[in-house]
Each structure stands twice: as C-alpha cells, then as structure tokens.
Design an enzyme around this catalytic site. Structure first.
Site, mmCIF file in Angstrom:
data_model
loop_
_atom_site.group_PDB
_atom_site.id
_atom_site.type_symbol
_atom_site.label_atom_id
_atom_site.label_comp_id
_atom_site.label_asym_id
_atom_site.label_seq_id
_atom_site.Cartn_x
_atom_site.Cartn_y
_atom_site.Cartn_z
ATOM 1 N N ASP A 145 3.581 -1.909 6.950
ATOM 2 C CA ASP A 145 1.995 -1.544 7.209
ATOM 3 C C ASP A 145 1.829 -1.690 8.839
ATOM 4 O O ASP A 145 2.051 -2.741 8.991
ATOM 5 C CB ASP A 145 1.428 -2.476 6.102
ATOM 6 C CG ASP A 145 -0.093 -2.093 6.019
ATOM 7 O OD1 ASP A 145 -0.285 -1.072 6.880
ATOM 8 O OD2 ASP A 145 -0.720 -2.667 5.370
ATOM 9 N N ASP A 214 -7.133 3.152 2.970
ATOM 10 C CA ASP A 214 -7.061 2.396 1.664
ATOM 11 C C ASP A 214 -8.225 2.859 0.573
ATOM 12 O O ASP A 214 -9.256 3.311 0.830
ATOM 13 C CB ASP A 214 -7.396 0.843 2.032
ATOM 14 C CG ASP A 214 -6.602 0.222 2.826
ATOM 15 O OD1 ASP A 214 -5.585 1.020 3.397
ATOM 16 O OD2 ASP A 214 -6.620 -1.085 2.891
HETATM 17 C C1 GLA Z 1 -3.645 -2.377 4.636
HETATM 18 C C2 GLA Z 1 -2.958 -1.593 3.666
HETATM 19 C C3 GLA Z 1 -3.345 -2.129 1.959
HETATM 20 C C4 GLA Z 1 -2.867 -3.549 1.924
HETATM 21 C C5 GLA Z 1 -3.515 -4.318 2.910
HETATM 22 C C6 GLA Z 1 -2.666 -5.763 3.249
HETATM 23 O O1 GLA Z 1 -5.067 -2.341 4.598
HETATM 24 O O2 GLA Z 1 -3.461 -0.262 3.743
HETATM 25 O O3 GLA Z 1 -2.865 -1.249 1.144
HETATM 26 O O4 GLA Z 1 -1.554 -3.558 2.282
HETATM 27 O O5 GLA Z 1 -3.082 -3.751 4.366
HETATM 28 O O6 GLA Z 1 -3.437 -6.522 4.006
#
Ligand code: GLA
Length: 388
Positions: A145, A214
């Site tokens: 990520d 997200d």
């Molecule tokens: C980002 C990702 C999420 C999750 C968070 C965790 O926002 O897109 O899916 O993994 O980080 O901190």
C-alpha cells in the site's frame, strides 16, 4: 527460475504475462481482509475467529480462501533490521500455521514507504528482508500500500514522470523480492488507481491492483466506485485483475438490495471478492449474499473476461465460458419509484430464443424471446445468466 519472470518491454501495451502470474491468481482472489470492519483494532484472536468462521459458515467451501491481515500488525525492527509484529500479534508464524490448518491461506500487508497509511513500519529499504520474513512465516498474499512512499516521492512533486518512476520501481522491487523467495505469494498493488495503474500493474508483477480510492460502507461510495469501472475491462485477465476494493456486505451501512448490488457488480467486474465484515457475526441475509454460488460462479468464470456496461443505463454484461452471458440490470436511481428497464437479446449478440436463469431468485425462467424487462428494486439488481 524465479516466479513471475516476464518481459518488461518498453513498448506500451506489449506485455507478456508469465505462466506463473496467471497460475497464482487464475481467477479473482477470494477471501477476507480485516480492514473494513476491524481497522486498527484487529488482533490475533480476530484473525483466528475469521478463519474459524470462514470454515463454519461454509464460505471456504463456497470458494473464499485468503485470510488477510491489513495494516497495524507491524511492530519494531530488531538490530538486524528484521520486522516483528506488535503486541496484538504475538506470533505471526503460529497465526499463519493456524490459518493453513483450516485449509485456508494467509495474507499480510505492508507499504513501499518508510511508514504505512496508519503510521506503522513500512518496507522501505528492507524489501528483500521483509519478503523473506513473510515467506518464512508462510504468507500467501501481500497487499502493498503506497501511503508512506509519498514522502520519498515528495521532492519530485514538480517532476511527475520521475515521481511516477519511483513509485513503479518500488512496486517492481517488492515483486522481484517476493519472486526471489521462491514462495508463491499473490501480489496486491494498492495505490488507489493513480498513474493509470491498470496500464502497468500487470507488468510490475501485480496479480491485482486497486483502481480507486478507499471504499466505505455506504451506497454512495460503493456505487461511485463500482459503476465508475466502465472501460477498464480490457486491462484485466487471468492472473492480473482490476480491484475496485473490498466488500462491505454485512457491515450494516447498506440495505440487503444494495449489498446484492455490490456482490453482483463485483462479479460482473471479475473483481477480487474480499469480504470486509465480521465473519463471526453474520446473519442469514449476509450469508446468502456472500455465498450466492451462482453469482460467485460468474465472478470466478474460467474465461476471466471482465464485464462491461451496455449503453447509458446501468445494464452490465459479462461474457462467460461455454458461450453464456451474465446480465445485471441495476437500479441506480435515487427516487423511490423503480423503473422498468428492457434489454434486447440482439444487443447482447444473441439470435433467436435465449434460456434465462435468475441468479438471485435461483429460478429458471425458461426460454425467452426478443427481450427481457426487469424492475430492479431501489438500490438493487436483477441478475441473469443467459445461454442458447
Ligand atoms: C489505505 C488502504 C486501505 C487500508 C488502509 C490501512 O487507506 O487503501 O485499504 O489498507 O490504508 O491503513
């Protein structure tokens, strides 16, 4: 030979996918991820309970395999630079063993940056070491990520191609590190769809890549993400999938019809099906949606061809193996009066009568001629499988 060896060609669009890449994720990965429900509260016991529930509920037998720990498991590095979990996860190897003992696979999370999104330790400068640690623990899936890498890209704000190169190289670096361990590890690229990741995600070694920001547990968020996927179908295929983020089914913020929309749309999109709810507390409606085997069969269809939107209305179509077609008619209007939508079979490439099965009513509709009209409920869907 290392996993995922592929030709990184300078010619855009000319990507040769190694057999290993498609063998790792021949169909979109299915499983569970801790983030949507547990977020930073997740601990060892929650993950074990998810694995238990995946078996007891029948989800494993319906095709869900991966049990994935998201962000906030990370602790400190020791003097040799080895990463350790924090106190919420006393023993990662033991947790992976437990998940494996249930006939399931184990997934973990990191960032190419010095810090993860939640501010925990990332893999920057420790890529090979972390990949080896994951392999030693028995990890089968890594979500990688972006977040903290932005700090490294920051100085190149005024040079977007350079910043983009840094990002892509960081994803390639971890892919190569995973490959070098010799352990098959599904590689999930997460950088929210920036720099048209669908154009280079497969080449960077991704088995899936997030196409959007997200998701959250609301119809607005789910529908904005899901229906905006139109046009990305040509980038997806066996071993390398577009990922419009995880499922929210069962988290409580949407109606059953709206959750049926997410399940149906994700199946049409050949999207990974990663449940994001508390599996140990599922009501019958949630189970019936997550475990609708006829809809899962569309998602997992062996042809691996992502569906597309037909015309301006929310009518979506996916070609399936054996000459069949999945058709989903969504009600995306926000008023309370459901409208009839008619789809002509000619427009789907059929000539003559078509056999139809309703995948939510679990009912054969027999042979139909010319067209089909549905009145999907507010926020809901009517989904058919059609064949001749
Ligand atoms: C980002 C990702 C999420 C999750 C968070 C965790 O926002 O897109 O899916 O993994 O980080 O901190």
């Amino acid at each position: 030979m290392v996993r995922g060896l592929r030709l990184r060609t300078a010619l855009a669009g000319l990507v040769v996918h190694a057999p290993a890449q498609s063998a790792l994720a021949p169909t979109p990965p299915m499983g569970w991820n801790s983030w949507n429900h547990f977020a930073d509260k997740v601990n060892d016991a929650d993950v074990r309970a998810a694995a238990d529930a995946m078996v007891a509920s029948g989800m494993r037998d319906a095709g869900y395999v991966y049990v994935n720990v998201d962000d906030t498991w990370e602790g400190k590095r020791d003097a040799d630079g080895n990463i350790h979990p924090n106190s919420k996860f006393p023993d990662m190897k033991a947790l992976a063993d437990y998940v494996h003992s249930k006939g399931l696979k184990f997934g973990i999370y990191s960032s190419p940056g010095p810090k993860t999104c939640a501010g925990y330790e990332g893999s920057y400068g420790h890529e090979q070491q972390d990949a080896e640690t994951y392999a030693a623990w028995g990890v089968d899936f890594l979500k990688y990520d972006l977040c903290g890498l932005r700090q490294i890209m920051g100085p190149y704000e005024k040079d977007p191609p350079k910043a983009s190169r840094i990002m892509r190289d960081s994803y390639i670096k971890m892919h190569d590190a995973l490959a070098k361990t010799g352990r098959p590890i599904v590689y999930s690229i997460c950088q929210y769809g920036s720099d048209a990741v669908w154009e280079w995600g497969a080449e960077a070694g991704g088995n899936l890549w997030r196409t959007t920001d997200d998701i959250s547990d609301s119809f607005r968020s789910m529908a904005l993400i899901g229906f905006s996927q139109a046009g990305l179908e040509k980038y997806s295929g066996r071993g390398h999938w577009n990922d419009p983020d995880m499922l929210e089914i069962g988290n409580g913020g949407m109606s059953a019809d709206e959750y049926r929309t997410q399940m149906s749309l994700w199946a049409i999109l050949a999207a990974p099906l990663l449940a994001g709810n508390d599996l140990s507390k599922m009501d019958e409606t949630t189970k019936s949606i997550l475990m609708n085997r006829e809809v899962i069969a569309v998602d997992q269809d062996s042809l691996g061809q992502q569906g597309y939107r037909l015309g301006p209305l929310q009518v979506w179509v996916r070609r399936l193996s054996g000459g069949a077609t999945a058709l989903a008619i969504f009600n995306f209007v926000t008023d309370d009066v459901p409208q009839p939508v008619t789809v002509r079979f000619n427009d789907l490439g059929f000539r003559g009568p078509v056999h139809a099965r309703d995948l939510w009513a679990h009912k054969d509709l027999g042979w139909l001629t010319d067209s089909f009209t549905a009145v999907p409920p507010k926020g809901g869907v009517v989904m058919l499988k059609l064949w001749q």
